[in-house]
Scaffold this motif. Structure first.
Motif, PDB file in Angstrom:
ATOM      1  N   ARG A 118       0.467  -0.283  -0.414  1.00 47.46           N
ATOM      2  CA  ARG A 118      -0.354  -1.491  -0.435  1.00 47.46           C
ATOM      3  C   ARG A 118      -1.836  -1.184  -0.200  1.00 47.46           C
ATOM      4  O   ARG A 118      -2.711  -1.749  -0.864  1.00 47.46           O
ATOM      5  CB  ARG A 118       0.140  -2.477   0.629  1.00 47.46           C
ATOM      6  N   GLU A 119      -2.114  -0.293   0.726  1.00 51.21           N
ATOM      7  CA  GLU A 119      -3.506   0.034   1.040  1.00 51.21           C
ATOM      8  C   GLU A 119      -4.219   0.609  -0.180  1.00 51.21           C
ATOM      9  O   GLU A 119      -5.371   0.250  -0.474  1.00 51.21           O
ATOM     10  CB  GLU A 119      -3.557   1.038   2.196  1.00 51.21           C
ATOM     11  N   ALA A 120      -3.541   1.494  -0.920  1.00 47.55           N
ATOM     12  CA  ALA A 120      -4.132   2.089  -2.115  1.00 47.55           C
ATOM     13  C   ALA A 120      -4.332   1.036  -3.202  1.00 47.55           C
ATOM     14  O   ALA A 120      -5.350   1.036  -3.903  1.00 47.55           O
ATOM     15  CB  ALA A 120      -3.249   3.217  -2.626  1.00 47.55           C
ATOM     16  N   GLU A 122      -4.855  -2.174  -2.837  1.00 47.79           N
ATOM     17  CA  GLU A 122      -5.986  -3.038  -2.492  1.00 47.79           C
ATOM     18  C   GLU A 122      -7.316  -2.326  -2.729  1.00 47.79           C
ATOM     19  O   GLU A 122      -8.282  -2.928  -3.191  1.00 47.79           O
ATOM     20  CB  GLU A 122      -5.875  -3.498  -1.043  1.00 47.79           C
ATOM     21  N   ARG A 123      -7.349  -1.034  -2.408  1.00 42.30           N
ATOM     22  CA  ARG A 123      -8.584  -0.272  -2.609  1.00 42.30           C
ATOM     23  C   ARG A 123      -8.926  -0.176  -4.099  1.00 42.30           C
ATOM     24  O   ARG A 123     -10.082  -0.353  -4.498  1.00 42.30           O
ATOM     25  CB  ARG A 123      -8.424   1.132  -2.011  1.00 42.30           C
ATOM     26  N   GLU A 126     -10.188  -3.491  -5.343  1.00 43.08           N
ATOM     27  CA  GLU A 126     -11.580  -3.696  -4.921  1.00 43.08           C
ATOM     28  C   GLU A 126     -12.536  -2.933  -5.824  1.00 43.08           C
ATOM     29  O   GLU A 126     -13.611  -3.438  -6.192  1.00 43.08           O
ATOM     30  CB  GLU A 126     -11.749  -3.239  -3.467  1.00 43.08           C
TER      31      GLU A 126
END
Length: 256
Positions: A118-120, A122-123, A126
């Protein structure tokens, strides 16, 4: 706008319709890697129909659409998924999900086509929004966006998985001249910075002359391609239908 002459899309003998009703017939053209290619014509000529067949939404009555060597018409299973990953699509309305914010709309494609954490996701989402100038709108809902911002958000989503080809359906529709010109500049910037191929369905003359390298023109009566080439060349066409399309102000002026 730096095409290298290599063919990335090849449409062969495409005939489209429903049952016995033929809407388009014998459509043949190629798109070169890195170019901005336009599909033009008046209302009802079949521009969006060609687009739907090129991205695999509708099967043709006959013919083939090769994308990077794979026929999207016949591709199935993993082969079809692989070719779909090579294309991104921005629809005329933007087609953003109203219940998701802008970042979530872009992230959705990554969730569907990748196994990234998930973190990747979202990055990356962005970064795609920053590429279209919407880094400050990530947490806004689609209803809060202007028409031009919705178009940019749709392009960011189409760019999510780094496609080789980006299809844009009437990107300037409904926009004022200034916003439309800004979107044209964005397309040129993305073409230069990302080195991807664009296929644009449009009838907007300013955008046609501002961004496209080559175009084809469809005709409602003949149901096929009646002209192809660089826009400035077609503006001087000896074909009355083509000339009228590329010189609409002058043609309308003579009729008053």
């Amino acid at each position: 706008m730096a095409a290298n002459g290599k063919t990335i899309i090849k449409v062969e003998d495409l005939t489209a319709g429903y049952g016995d009703m033929v809407l388009l017939q014998d459509i043949n053209f190629e798109v070169h890697t890195g170019e901005i290619f336009g599909i033009l014509g008046g209302s009802g000529c079949g521009k969006s129909t060609v687009l739907k067949h090129m991205i695999g939404l509708k099967p043709p009555l006959r013919g083939s659409v090769f994308i990077d060597g794979t026929d999207i018409v016949t591709a199935e299973g993993d082969e079809r998924v692989a070719v779909l990953k090579k294309i991104g699509v921005s629809y005329q309305s933007g087609a953003l999900f109203g219940s998701m914010n802008v970042l979530e709309n872009v992230a959705l494609v990554l969730e569907e086509f990748t196994d990234l954490p998930r973190e990747a996701i979202e990055r990356i989402a962005e970064m795609k929004l920053a590429a279209v100038g919407l880094q400050d709108a990530a947490y806004k809902m689609p209803a809060e966006l202007s028409g031009g911002m919705k178009k940019r958000a749709a392009i960011a989503r189409a760019l999510a998985i780094d496609p080789k080809v980006l299809f844009l359906d009437e990107p300037s529709a409904g926009l004022d001249p200034i916003t439309s010109a800004q979107l044209d500049h964005l397309i040129l910037d993305l073409s230069e910075s990302l080195h991807i191929t664009f296929v644009i369905v449009t009838h907007e003359l300013p955008s046609i002359f501002a961004v496209t390298d080559r175009v084809i023109m469809l005709d409602k009566q003949s149901k096929t391609v009646i002209a192809s080439g660089a826009p400035h060349e077609l503006r001087e066409s000896a074909d009355p239908a083509v000339w009228r399309f590329f010189n609409r102000q002058a043609a309308e002026g003579r009729q008053t």
